[in-house]
Design an enzyme around this catalytic site. Structure first.
Site, PDB file in Angstrom:
ATOM      1  N   ASP A  27      -1.628  -6.316  -6.930  1.00 42.58           N
ATOM      2  CA  ASP A  27      -1.497  -6.912  -8.377  1.00 42.58           C
ATOM      3  C   ASP A  27      -0.868  -8.330  -8.282  1.00 42.58           C
ATOM      4  OD1 ASP A  27       1.133  -5.835  -7.888  1.00 42.58           O
ATOM      5  OD2 ASP A  27       1.108  -5.716 -10.094  1.00 42.58           O
ATOM      6  N   ASP A  49      -0.405  -1.834  -2.196  1.00 42.04           N
ATOM      7  CA  ASP A  49       0.888  -2.475  -2.767  1.00 42.04           C
ATOM      8  C   ASP A  49       1.732  -1.641  -3.212  1.00 42.04           C
ATOM      9  OD1 ASP A  49       2.798  -4.586  -3.050  1.00 42.04           O
ATOM     10  OD2 ASP A  49       1.910  -4.674  -5.191  1.00 42.04           O
TER      11      ASP A  49
END
Length: 626
Positions: free
Chosen positions: A503, A311
């Site tokens: 996250d 990410d």
């Protein structure tokens, strides 16, 4: 109480220990018959239990090492070597208990880390002046809720307050807070800013955005294929070789006792114990490196990873805006502009204020106290610094107080705080979400260790994602993705196994769907951590690389320990074919083989040698415009 809980959790091991002690006492008391009956009853019960579990595994297409232990227990009972049978019971149940303990310990540590999600909502009633707290799942559409500063929005709702700022980075991947006006929808899972706000619930908890993502997580987890234990991969060949040696010994000697004597030494205790001990050591080592891994199977997958996806926000980047340029105007000095701005931002709770203050501190600029300071929520702050009125905030807010304000040009991923001093435009501070300084090192390290494909999967804009990926050497970028699209891309990513690192709440489904999902737990969301197979406890990517290295080291140690056990067992079986090793003696000799494999497996605790660092990609530093 602890011993009682352990006894309930591991009944076979407990029963085996009690029976062994009883048999030893009765044998010393010259009561062989009661000793034989106790051992026989206990071993038969374990045989039945093991056979039932083995049958269920075979029906599911899984063949493990338990079958060899089962045959060894039956053979030793048939020839009257009941003490040897009890030793096999202890080794079989001991290995399973050890493996279960490793998984439980990792799960317990992870639960304690991640149990932070909000469980209550503050309901506002017309009849009461103070809000009442109710469980989130009892919130009904139409209820008016209070969301306090920095709290997570519990359910999807409509904003009733005039205006507020919300951090939606865990949902959308965008690091910059968004401003919502009265009447706009606010999503569950977003984090409220510095002011308490009122919202009207639109949906129940189970139907809200956050819970929809959690449902996608569960669906992805159920779609993952179960992982076969490392030792079970040796089950069929080792079982066949052992049975062949025992069968030949019986055939050549004509004595069925010879079959039992060989199989006692063929019990898979080294395989059942060595691998769990090695992986328990590896799990302990990864915890010391700052990563909690959910089990030995995850560590093994991590060792074999061949594709990695990151990410962007909060993973490859720090998830907090950093000052990258000071653009003074009207003859203002750059350092003076930054000093005055940071002095005013001491009284602001906005996410950009921290970046401005941090930049001033790094330059060694001494901040001045304010004679008066006032923050206008979501717009900016006004402070009187050294008898000068300093305004820092959004362009529209600053322009309302300084009409000569000029918007500064920005590229994708940048944002600006505008500054006015004594009613005149003084310049702008340009901020961006900086790349983690260790990110380049981690990407390079993964490639060095055999990862063939590295990609970025993000919900952020294409231009911003590419600007972050290029300096790191990540050439494959997939941007502007929804959670379901991330899952689809991860499912098709090859070669396998595939590792995903993220996250936010929006990363939770793809973390669950990946072969190995790692969540950045220090700043990441609860949902991401619960969906992941491992959680990084430090606010750094470096532990990810270390965990992969520990995984490879652990796997190598486990394989070596298993082969040590196999070679020693086969050698001893060949000796036992001559009849020189009695069954009971063979059972105890096998204990030395177990000890040798366990001692070698404990090498996993030391971990691999630290690799030489690759020069990291430097984070953008604040620079003044000429």
């Amino acid at each position: 109480m602890t011993l009682l809980r352990l006894a309930k959790r591991y009944p076979i091991l407990t029963g085996g220990l009690i029976a062994t002690l009883a048999v030893i006492v009765l044998s010393l008391a010259a009561l062989p018959e009661p000793a034989r009956w106790i051992a026989t009853i206990v071993v038969i019960a374990v045989i039945v239990w093991t056979a039932w579990g083995m049958l269920k595994d075979i029906l599911r297409g899984h063949f493990g090492l338990d079958v060899l232990a089962l045959i060894a227990m039956i053979a030793t009972l048939v020839v009257g070597e009941y003490i040897a049978s009890l030793v096999i019971v202890l080794m079989l149940s001991g290995g399973e208990a050890l493996e279960d303990y490793a998984q439980r310990r990792a799960a317990r540590d992870l639960t304690a880390l991640l149990d932070r999600s909000p469980q209550i909502a503050h309901v506002l009633d017309a009849a009461q002046s103070d809000p009442r707290d109710v469980p989130v799942d009892q919130v009904e559409p139409g209820m008016e809720l209070l969301v306090r500063p920095s709290e997570i929005v519990p359910v999807d709702g409509v904003l009733l307050s005039a205006e507020s700022s919300f951090d939606e980075s865990s949902l959308t991947g965008e690091s910059v807070p968004v401003t919502r006006q009265a009447g706009e929808e606010v999503l569950s899972g977003s984090v409220n800013g510095s002011n308490a706000v009122r919202i009207r619930a639109l949906r129940r908890s189970g139907d809200s955005q956050y819970q929809q993502i959690i449902a996608l997580v569960h669906e992805a987890q159920q779609s993952k294929a179960p992982t076969v234990r490392l030792a079970d991969r040796f089950a069929i060949p080792f079982t066949l070789v052992s049975l062949a040696i025992a069968g030949v010994a019986w055939a050549l000697s004509g004595d069925p006792l010879r079959f039992a004597q060989v199989l006692v030494l063929a019990t898979p205790c080294p395989l059942l114990i060595a691998a769990p001990v090695a992986f328990l050591g590896g799990l302990s080592r990864t915890a010391k490196e700052g990563v909690i891994v959910k089990g030995g199977a995850v560590l093994e997958q991590l060792a074999r990873v061949r594709s990695v996806a990151f990410d962007k926000t909060g993973t490859l980047t720090q998830g907090r805006p950093e000052l990258i340029e000071v653009r003074p105007a009207g003859g203002m000095d750059a350092d003076e502009l930054l000093r005055l701005s940071a002095s005013a931002e001491q009284y602001s709770s906005h996410v950009l204020a921290e970046g401005v203050r941090r930049a001033a501190a790094e330059r060694g600029l001494a901040l001045a106290p304010a004679e008066h300071a006032e923050e206008v929520a979501t717009n900016g702050v006004t402070a009187v610094i050294e008898q000068r009125t300093v305004v820092v905030g959004k362009p529209a807010y600053v322009a309302s107080l300084a009409p000569d304000t000029v918007r500064t040009p920005l590229v994708s991923g940048q944002l600006a705080a505008y500054v006015a001093v004594d009613g005149r435009f003084a310049g702008a501070l340009v901020l961006a979400d900086a790349v983690r300084p260790e990110a380049g090192d981690v990407v390079a390290g993964l490639r060095e260790h055999g990862v063939q494909r590295i990609a970025m999967l993000t919900g952020d804009a294409e231009a911003t994602a590419s600007a972050i990926a290029a300096p790191l050497g990540v050439t494959e970028v997939h941007a502007e993705l929804l959670p379901a699209q991330k899952v689809a891309l991860a499912a098709d990513m090859a070669p396998r196994p595939m590792l995903m690192i993220g996250d936010g709440v929006n990363d939770a489904p793809v973390l669950a769907a990946a072969d190995v999902g790692i969540a950045m737990g220090a700043r990441g969301s609860t949902a991401a951590g619960e969906a992941a197979d491992a959680v990084v406890l430090k606010d750094s990517l470096e532990p990810v690389l270390r965990a992969a290295e520990v995984g490879r080291h652990t796997l190598n140690v486990a394989y070596a320990a298993i082969w040590i056990g196999i070679v020693l067992s086969v050698g001893l079986m060949l000796i036992a074919t001559t009849g020189v090793i009695p069954a009971v003696a063979g059972a105890f000799i096998q204990e030395f083989v177990d000890l040798a494999t366990i001692l070698y497996a404990l090498r996993a605790l030391t971990g691999p040698k630290r690799r030489a660092s690759v020069a990291p990609v430097a984070s953008p530093r604040p620079v003044a415009a000429p």
